[in-house]
Design an enzyme around this catalytic site. Sequence first.
Site, PDB file in Angstrom:
ATOM      1  N   TYR A 223       0.868  -1.175   0.000  1.00 37.27           N
ATOM      2  CA  TYR A 223       0.000   0.000   0.000  1.00 37.27           C
ATOM      3  C   TYR A 223       0.908   1.229   0.000  1.00 37.27           C
ATOM      4  O   TYR A 223       1.711   1.408   0.914  1.00 37.27           O
ATOM      5  CB  TYR A 223      -0.937  -0.004   1.211  1.00 37.27           C
ATOM      6  CG  TYR A 223      -2.037  -1.030   1.107  1.00 37.27           C
ATOM      7  CD1 TYR A 223      -3.274  -0.694   0.566  1.00 37.27           C
ATOM      8  CD2 TYR A 223      -1.831  -2.338   1.528  1.00 37.27           C
ATOM      9  CE1 TYR A 223      -4.283  -1.639   0.450  1.00 37.27           C
ATOM     10  CE2 TYR A 223      -2.833  -3.293   1.421  1.00 37.27           C
ATOM     11  CZ  TYR A 223      -4.060  -2.933   0.881  1.00 37.27           C
ATOM     12  OH  TYR A 223      -5.051  -3.876   0.768  1.00 37.27           O
ATOM     13  N   HIS A 255      -3.806  -2.538  -8.327  1.00 40.55           N
ATOM     14  CA  HIS A 255      -4.994  -3.322  -7.987  1.00 40.55           C
ATOM     15  C   HIS A 255      -6.181  -2.437  -7.621  1.00 40.55           C
ATOM     16  O   HIS A 255      -7.286  -2.625  -8.117  1.00 40.55           O
ATOM     17  CB  HIS A 255      -4.677  -4.266  -6.831  1.00 40.55           C
ATOM     18  CG  HIS A 255      -5.730  -5.282  -6.578  1.00 40.55           C
ATOM     19  ND1 HIS A 255      -6.760  -5.081  -5.690  1.00 40.55           N
ATOM     20  CD2 HIS A 255      -5.913  -6.510  -7.104  1.00 40.55           C
ATOM     21  CE1 HIS A 255      -7.534  -6.150  -5.680  1.00 40.55           C
ATOM     22  NE2 HIS A 255      -7.047  -7.035  -6.512  1.00 40.55           N
ATOM     23  N   HIS A 405     -16.903  -2.969   3.142  1.00 45.18           N
ATOM     24  CA  HIS A 405     -15.555  -3.037   3.710  1.00 45.18           C
ATOM     25  C   HIS A 405     -15.496  -3.965   4.914  1.00 45.18           C
ATOM     26  O   HIS A 405     -16.281  -3.836   5.861  1.00 45.18           O
ATOM     27  CB  HIS A 405     -15.096  -1.638   4.131  1.00 45.18           C
ATOM     28  CG  HIS A 405     -13.741  -1.626   4.766  1.00 45.18           C
ATOM     29  ND1 HIS A 405     -12.581  -1.720   4.035  1.00 45.18           N
ATOM     30  CD2 HIS A 405     -13.361  -1.532   6.067  1.00 45.18           C
ATOM     31  CE1 HIS A 405     -11.537  -1.681   4.856  1.00 45.18           C
ATOM     32  NE2 HIS A 405     -11.986  -1.576   6.094  1.00 45.18           N
TER      33      HIS A 405
END
Length: 606
Positions: A223, A255, A405
């Site tokens: 990330y 991604h 999420h």
Amino acid sequence: MQVPSPSMREAASMYGTAVAVFLVILVAALQGSAPPKSPFPYRIPLDPKKSLELSWNVSYTQETVYFQLLVREFKAGVLFGMSDRGELENADLVVLWTDGVKDYFGDAWSDERGQIHLDPQQDYQLLQAQRTPEGLCLLFKRPFGTCDPKDYFIEDGTVHLVYGILEKPFQSLEAINMSGLQTGLQRVQLLKPNISIPALPLDVRTMEIRAQHALIPDKETTYWCHVTELPAGFSRHHIVMYEPIITKGNEALVHHMEVFQCAPQIESVPPFSGPCDSKMKPDRLTYCRHVLAAWALGAKAFYYPEEVGLAFGGPGSSRFLRLEVHYHNPEKIQGRNDSSGIRLYYTATLRRYDAGIMELGLVYTPVMAIPPRETAFVLTGYCTDKCTNLTLPPSGIHIFASQLHTHLTGRKVVTVLARDGREKEVVNRDDHYSPHFQEIRMLKKIVSVQRGDVLITSCTYDTGDKKLATVGGEEMCVNYVHYYPQTQLELCKSSVEPGFLQMYFHTVNRFSGEEVCTCPQVSVPERFASVPWNSFNRDMLKALYGFAPISMHCNKSSAVSFEGEWNWQPLPKIISKLEEPTPRCPASRGQSPANPTVVSIDGSKS
């Protein structure tokens, strides 16, 4: 021997290229809907080296997906398909292979050992096989549902695609085992909503939020965080659209991406560009969590409804933005620089409605826990009628998009709207949810929420490989819904009333003969770590979450609760639930062949 249909022969003769054939087929297939300009508007690389590229389109009238698979370096065959979580075993497959003399195409499946078998019901239909300057191009189709027990039901949520490369001829399909192939996994949403694209305003401007020559680390998951800021004096604007910018050559490595705005009180953030878990990352980036844009692999541009825009800039708004890029590099490719990001389209002509983002689901608290060794444990969070009655405008709000999420154990997420004790409609649902594939998804139909409605968000978790309980905070259950008109309500979530959890630990001690400390100085995670997870303690925790009163968070953006009593609230009473979705079988097409199709790679089936 199968002969190509006259329409295909005529099209091939008229246009002389496979591309034209594809276009004719799709225009005919998509009659009754509004076909986009491209016959295959959605495209993703399947593997990091882009040797396989998938394009597709959807006919909702026929309930069929049309696939175009480009094999850039065809060797001895290729397989492509779908499975529940991206497993190579028990997968629904289509295979093109050669025995060294002839080429074959067939609908197949893999068993629990990865062995491939021909499916007696052939539901993948080959339409064209054509060599092109880019490589071998296959066009085929398949209904959403087939009612074949060996087939995957294609639904609205995440689809886990699997693929494999055959490097040598095989005398039969049954001679192939997935374990001996070069294989991989990709995640997409195949069934994109068939909604019209609103026109952009004449005064639209663009802003690019991009990484600056980031060197992609040679590890599987990274990330990357990059800080940027709006120009000085940047006034209030509306974002009306955004789209991805992907550095050429990195399409298979980028991604997903998100742009976050910092909290209004954050007046400065030091420059930073690097891994998000770096010790050098400024602490203040923790307060940059307000989502402005989110994109995931396979997604197209995101448009706001014509009368709606997402406000940013101006008084009461931080100038600082955080871009977060998720790089997926399973082959650990080295030396790739990247400047990918998101392009915002915005206007100074403010639209009628401000868009709002509201958090639904569970409060981040350890009182909500998932026992270890569970394969389908469900936790549920509520936005109650008391909160919607108090906070929504008389005309209600309208949800047009949603981002689900969880953390790594999440497997399924669904939000349902209930009215007068009855579940009325699904807001968003993903039965094959993956925490590795999170995007803001436009809803097929806008969901209107009225005062007094209840929004119920349930998450299903798999902790089969865990030895200790997974507590809230380590795990999450959230639906970020995008709606209009914006209200002061930003967070509408719940958790079990902590006092009832204390009673649970006392009961564990009484009936298990164990000593789970219930003293205040021992944290809730430590108490859960001491629970002996026998069937009684598991079932009792599940029951507790199903009947105990809840503590509600009915909060403004400032994290301050709306006035009222929010603890010890009763669970919403639901007297009627929606039925679980079931696959629809296509109309009978007659007996499909039980043998594979012999293929002439030059263009037509034989």
